[in-house]
Design an enzyme around this catalytic site. Sequence first.
Site, PDB file in Angstrom:
ATOM      1  N   GLY A  71       0.873  -1.206   0.051  1.00  0.00           N
ATOM      2  CA  GLY A  71      -0.168   0.049  -0.051  1.00  0.00           C
ATOM      3  C   GLY A  71       0.728   1.143   0.019  1.00  0.00           C
ATOM      4  O   GLY A  71       0.273   2.168  -0.634  1.00  0.00           O
ATOM      5  N   ASN A 150      -7.747   3.151   8.982  1.00  0.00           N
ATOM      6  CA  ASN A 150      -7.271   2.046   9.453  1.00  0.00           C
ATOM      7  C   ASN A 150      -7.410   2.116  11.120  1.00  0.00           C
ATOM      8  O   ASN A 150      -7.143   1.048  11.640  1.00  0.00           O
ATOM      9  CB  ASN A 150      -5.971   2.136   8.951  1.00  0.00           C
ATOM     10  CG  ASN A 150      -5.168   3.259   9.456  1.00  0.00           C
ATOM     11  OD1 ASN A 150      -5.672   4.411   8.675  1.00  0.00           O
ATOM     12  ND2 ASN A 150      -4.335   3.505  10.271  1.00  0.00           N
ATOM     13  N   GLN A 178      -7.462  -0.803   3.972  1.00  0.00           N
ATOM     14  CA  GLN A 178      -8.217  -1.465   4.882  1.00  0.00           C
ATOM     15  C   GLN A 178      -9.419  -2.143   4.423  1.00  0.00           C
ATOM     16  O   GLN A 178     -10.247  -2.919   5.087  1.00  0.00           O
ATOM     17  CB  GLN A 178      -8.594  -0.620   6.088  1.00  0.00           C
ATOM     18  CG  GLN A 178      -7.151  -0.050   6.885  1.00  0.00           C
ATOM     19  CD  GLN A 178      -6.714  -1.273   7.799  1.00  0.00           C
ATOM     20  OE1 GLN A 178      -7.611  -2.126   8.154  1.00  0.00           O
ATOM     21  NE2 GLN A 178      -5.574  -1.322   8.132  1.00  0.00           N
ATOM     22  N   SER A 198      -3.086  -3.757  -0.409  1.00  0.00           N
ATOM     23  CA  SER A 198      -1.943  -4.542   0.138  1.00  0.00           C
ATOM     24  C   SER A 198      -2.542  -6.062   0.481  1.00  0.00           C
ATOM     25  O   SER A 198      -3.406  -6.188   1.408  1.00  0.00           O
ATOM     26  CB  SER A 198      -1.540  -3.735   1.408  1.00  0.00           C
ATOM     27  OG  SER A 198      -0.322  -4.419   1.591  1.00  0.00           O
ATOM     28  N   HIS A 200      -1.582  -8.356   2.839  1.00  0.00           N
ATOM     29  CA  HIS A 200      -1.392  -8.912   3.976  1.00  0.00           C
ATOM     30  C   HIS A 200      -2.360  -8.340   4.997  1.00  0.00           C
ATOM     31  O   HIS A 200      -2.652  -8.863   5.881  1.00  0.00           O
ATOM     32  CB  HIS A 200      -0.015  -8.366   4.676  1.00  0.00           C
ATOM     33  CG  HIS A 200       0.212  -7.215   5.190  1.00  0.00           C
ATOM     34  ND1 HIS A 200       0.101  -6.518   6.373  1.00  0.00           N
ATOM     35  CD2 HIS A 200       0.359  -5.965   4.398  1.00  0.00           C
ATOM     36  CE1 HIS A 200       0.191  -5.516   6.428  1.00  0.00           C
ATOM     37  NE2 HIS A 200       0.529  -4.753   5.336  1.00  0.00           N
ATOM     38  N   THR A 236      12.137  -6.859 -10.952  1.00  0.00           N
ATOM     39  CA  THR A 236      11.500  -8.068 -11.210  1.00  0.00           C
ATOM     40  C   THR A 236      10.321  -8.466 -10.213  1.00  0.00           C
ATOM     41  O   THR A 236      10.601  -8.358  -9.000  1.00  0.00           O
ATOM     42  CB  THR A 236      12.719  -9.161 -10.926  1.00  0.00           C
ATOM     43  OG1 THR A 236      13.942  -8.884 -11.686  1.00  0.00           O
ATOM     44  CG2 THR A 236      12.296 -10.530 -11.138  1.00  0.00           C
ATOM     45  N   CYS A 324       1.699   1.214  12.213  1.00  0.00           N
ATOM     46  CA  CYS A 324       2.643   2.006  11.541  1.00  0.00           C
ATOM     47  C   CYS A 324       3.171   3.089  12.480  1.00  0.00           C
ATOM     48  O   CYS A 324       4.270   3.708  12.337  1.00  0.00           O
ATOM     49  CB  CYS A 324       2.459   2.352  10.290  1.00  0.00           C
ATOM     50  SG  CYS A 324       1.774   1.118   9.173  1.00  0.00           S
TER      51      CYS A 324
END
Length: 380
Positions: A71, A150, A178, A198, A200, A236, A324
Amino acid sequence: MENIYMDYGATTPVRPEVTAAMQPYLTTCYGNPSAQYDLAVQAKNAVEQARSVIAASLGVKPGEIYFTSGGTESDNWALKASVDRKPEKGHIITSQVEHHAILRTCQYLEAKGCEVTYLPVNEEGCISVEQLEQAIQPNTILISIMYANNEIGSIQPIRKIGEIARNHGIPFHTDAVQAYMHVPIRVQEEGITMLSASAHKFGGPKGTGFLYLSEKLPLGSLLQGGGQERGRRAGTENVAGIVGMGEAVRCADRELRQEQERLCRLRDQMIRTFLRDIPYVRLNGAARDRLPGNVNMSFQFVEGPSLLVLLNEEGICASAGSACSSGDGTVSHVLQAIGLPEELARAAIRFSFGKETTEEDIVKVVEVVKKNVQRLRNLR
């Protein structure tokens, strides 16, 4: 003692189906998707299959999905590239309750000469669409408003924001980290031009995400280098991570409506019990338009960090807010923005739950919280 995990807003456990799908691309199918031999083509096909699954979940074309590291990168790309495509001084509209990936990128752009308007929010954490429209200037190049917060879980009036953006011909980016795979999202119906997500946050691996970028928006690259992602995101590809994210989307999308309803019931049960059984508590965020698995409560006359320590001793994993920024000793900018007094802001705890959460977990957590809130208040 078995833990009860109440911090799905920070990260989620990787689903077993996801681990199984990733395994070959960490071992036998290790080709670089940019090469031409069969081993590489296998990897390339797996990446494109994941892209198609994600695109279908949003009702967009596969060519509008660009893989990133998560994210934060997607947010940076959306904002910085929007400024780069306009050589004159630009203006961005965002909100005071955004994730730091947006706020700190905006601060960086302000230092470069960009103008930013940070819209205030009401006590539920939502912007005023009237104030949004009033903030638009002739040089406004982007509106970036998160889909759902979030920390407090409040869902913004996305359709109305998208309508305003469309009427004024301004791209609309939303940080949906979220919200994606927790509430239904259809970007074209909602007027969204760019969307960050994101893996996860919905049972996928960390370090993998994507940016939905409408084919109508000629946005440049964030990273320069090779020609990966159709020349718009060098580097990559993280094949195993992308495959895992695609599988997480496949599983979560299939269960989305049912899981949304289940988590809303658990959420409302927790909120009702807290408000009924513990005096001097406050729900932070919207009462109705909030994420299914988010409960943010302030327990007055209690220090949030002290309560978290006691909960941890009993195997309950919760947080004071965003993972975070937790632990830095500052008061949440989100709670400040909704007008919460500092005492209540420092007494706030976020409980966020998901697929593995049961009703028994909710009952247990509420009982442990009640006991330890009383314990801490007795020490005052």
